[in-house]
Each structure stands twice: as C-alpha cells, then as structure tokens.
Design an enzyme around this catalytic site. Structure first.
Site, PDB file in Angstrom:
ATOM      1  N   GLY A   1      37.184  50.224   9.301  1.00  0.00           N
ATOM      2  CA  GLY A   1      35.909  50.860   9.623  1.00  0.00           C
ATOM      3  C   GLY A   1      35.893  51.436  11.021  1.00  0.00           C
ATOM      4  N   ASP A   2      36.492  50.731  11.968  1.00  0.00           N
ATOM      5  CA  ASP A   2      36.589  51.231  13.340  1.00  0.00           C
ATOM      6  C   ASP A   2      37.429  52.496  13.384  1.00  0.00           C
ATOM      7  OD1 ASP A   2      35.301  48.791  13.969  1.00  0.00           O
ATOM      8  OD2 ASP A   2      37.232  47.791  14.211  1.00  0.00           O
TER       9      ASP A   2
END
Length: 302
Positions: free
Chosen positions: A250-251
């Site tokens: 997600g990052d």
C-alpha cells in the site's frame, strides 16, 4: 519537496527457517534487515522512481541511529527528532511456511518531542507535500494527525493521509489533498460491505463530500479506483505475478501514485501506483524500478 512522517520507525529483522518449533531452539537459514515504517517505505519507493523526499519522525538509541544511517545510505534525506531515552523498535518476522511477527513497542514520545516535530513542519514551503501514514504510538496524542493538519491549515501544502477509521474521518474537515483507504477500510468507515466498483465510487464520493479532495482506493485483486476532485473516476486493473510479500504494498502504491502526478496526469499516476504496489507484492522486499517498469508495460504504458 515531499515530506514523509514515520512516528514509530523500526528495524525489520526477517528470519527464514525451515521449521518453527515453539519452546525449542530454532536455527535460521537466512536473515535480512530492512528499515521499516510506512513513511519510510514511501520515501524508498519515491527514491526508486527518481523523486526526492525528506523523512521525518522520531528515532532513539542505537537502533534509531542504525535506522537513520540506513535510510540516509539509501539516498534519502532525513530530519528525525532524536529522543533522549529508549530505543527505536525491532520487529521480528519469522518466515517458516506461515509468517509469524513480533513487533516491538518503541520509545516513549513525550510532549517536548512532539513540539520539536512541529518546529520542523515550519520548514515546509508552499507547494510541498506531506504524507501521514500508519497508526499512532500509544505514547502520542491520538489526535496527532488532526493537530498536524490544523497546524498546516491555510498554507498551500498538499496533505496526504493513509489511515483508517476515526483517524481518517477526523482529518477530512481540513480537506486533505489525497486519502488512500482500501475497499474494506472504506466500507468500515460507513458500516457497510462494498461489493462493486460502483458502490466503492459512490462511497468515495461521500468522503469527498466530507472534505477529501482526491480519493485513491486500493482493491487487492480487483485493482484500484481513483476519484478526482473534479469528479473524474479512473479504474485500473491488477497486475499479474506471484505473490511473495504483503508488507509495504500500500505504501508503494501511494508513492507510485504521487510520483506519477509529478510526471503525468491522474490516469498515469493511477497506473504507476498500481505497478509500484504490485512490484512490491511480487518481490521479497520493497519494489525495484525494473520490476515497476515491467508491470507498467502490463498496464499498457510503454
């Protein structure tokens, strides 16, 4: 400049072993060390994509010194607050068929340290971007995200928030430039289960009504959706590959998306974010540029 904030960075100590037996002496057949934390992950992927950033946050003790040195050696500028006591946490991840994690607690972050972080926020200039990502250590005020956005309110600074539940909901009144829930987190915010892209787009619109300017929703095997502040809705399919890792995907998507905005339009940014997230998922650690570029080609970007 893009600034990332990691309140509780860590050394991630990843151990591979053939069999894990509780209560017995176990031996590894390989170890790796990563410098972790959601903000740091974003900075690493931005660097991989040629976008400079500055990592903010808190470090303490010999582990904090190692984190700071390690991040700097990756070519990322840092401006951490140095705590006077305690030590930055070590997260142990044991991979033996299944993955077992034991995450450290981290140092106490007192009011003086929080104040020092706010002094560093004064260095931000109009046009800069600040990214707040992840949970808040239990020694910090639970409304710290809200306080930071309030402190920056009225300035021409793009604020990006990757958080869940009330942590996200309470900052919407400050009109963050971008928020990035996944489809499950989006549903949790409204107490519903979302089954289709149309429903996801509709509830992303509700977040816009509450103040968010742009909403990026990751949907795992269903790809991603972006609802722009001008009302345009973009969809992107998922990349194909072998899943090896879930940490930092997600990052990586967030970093890829922001890098894409620096280099092209929103549609391109969504594809670059999807490729970056997929590249981390298909790698042992965070994505490398070569893999990101390969997945971009899957998505039709030549």
């Amino acid at each position: 400049m893009i600034y990332t904030v990691t309140f509780n960075p860590a050394i991630d100590y990843v151990v591979h072993t053939d069999a894990m037996q509780v209560g017995m002496v176990n031996r590894s057949h390989g170890e790796k060390i990563y410098y972790g934390g959601k903000g740091i992950n974003v900075s690493v992927i931005l660097k991989e994509l040629g976008i400079p950033s500055r990592a903010l946050g808190f470090v303490a003790g010999f582990t904090g010194a190692a984190i700071e040195k390690g991040v700097q050696e990756m070519g990322i500028a840092t401006d951490f607050v140095h705590l006077e006591s305690g030590f930055s946490r070590i997260n142990v991840k044991i991979k033996s068929g299944e993955e077992t994690e034991l995450n450290g607690q981290g140092p106490v972050i007192d009011d003086a340290a929080v104040k020092a972080l706010f002094w560093k926020l004064d260095d931000l200039q109009d046009g800069d971007t600040i990214i707040l990502a992840g949970s808040i250590p239990n020694t910090m005020p639970s409304d710290i995200y809200e306080k930071i956005l309030a402190y920056l309110d009225g300035r021409q600074i793009r604020t990006v928030v990757d958080a869940t539940n009330d942590l996200l909901k309470n900052v919407l009144k400050y009109k963050p430039f971008l928020i990035k829930p996944n489809n499950f987190e989006l549903g949790e915010l409204f107490g519903v289960t979302l089954h289709s892209r149309e429903e996801i787009a509709a509830y992303a619109g509700k977040l816009q009504e509450m103040g968010a300017r742009n909403v990026l929703v990751s949907m795992a095997e269903d790809g991603a959706l972006l609802l722009e502040e001008n009302g345009n809705c973009h969809n992107c399919g998922v990349c194909s590959g072998t899943v090896k890792n879930s940490v930092g995907a997600g990052d990586s998507m967030l970093a890829g998306f922001l890098a894409g905005l620096e280099q092209g339009d929103a549609a391109y940014a969504l594809k670059l974010g999807t490729a970056a997230g997929g590249a981390t998922t298909f790698s042992e650690g965070l994505a490398k540029r070569e893999e990101i570029d390969r997945l971009l080609q899957q998505l039709g970007v030549v």
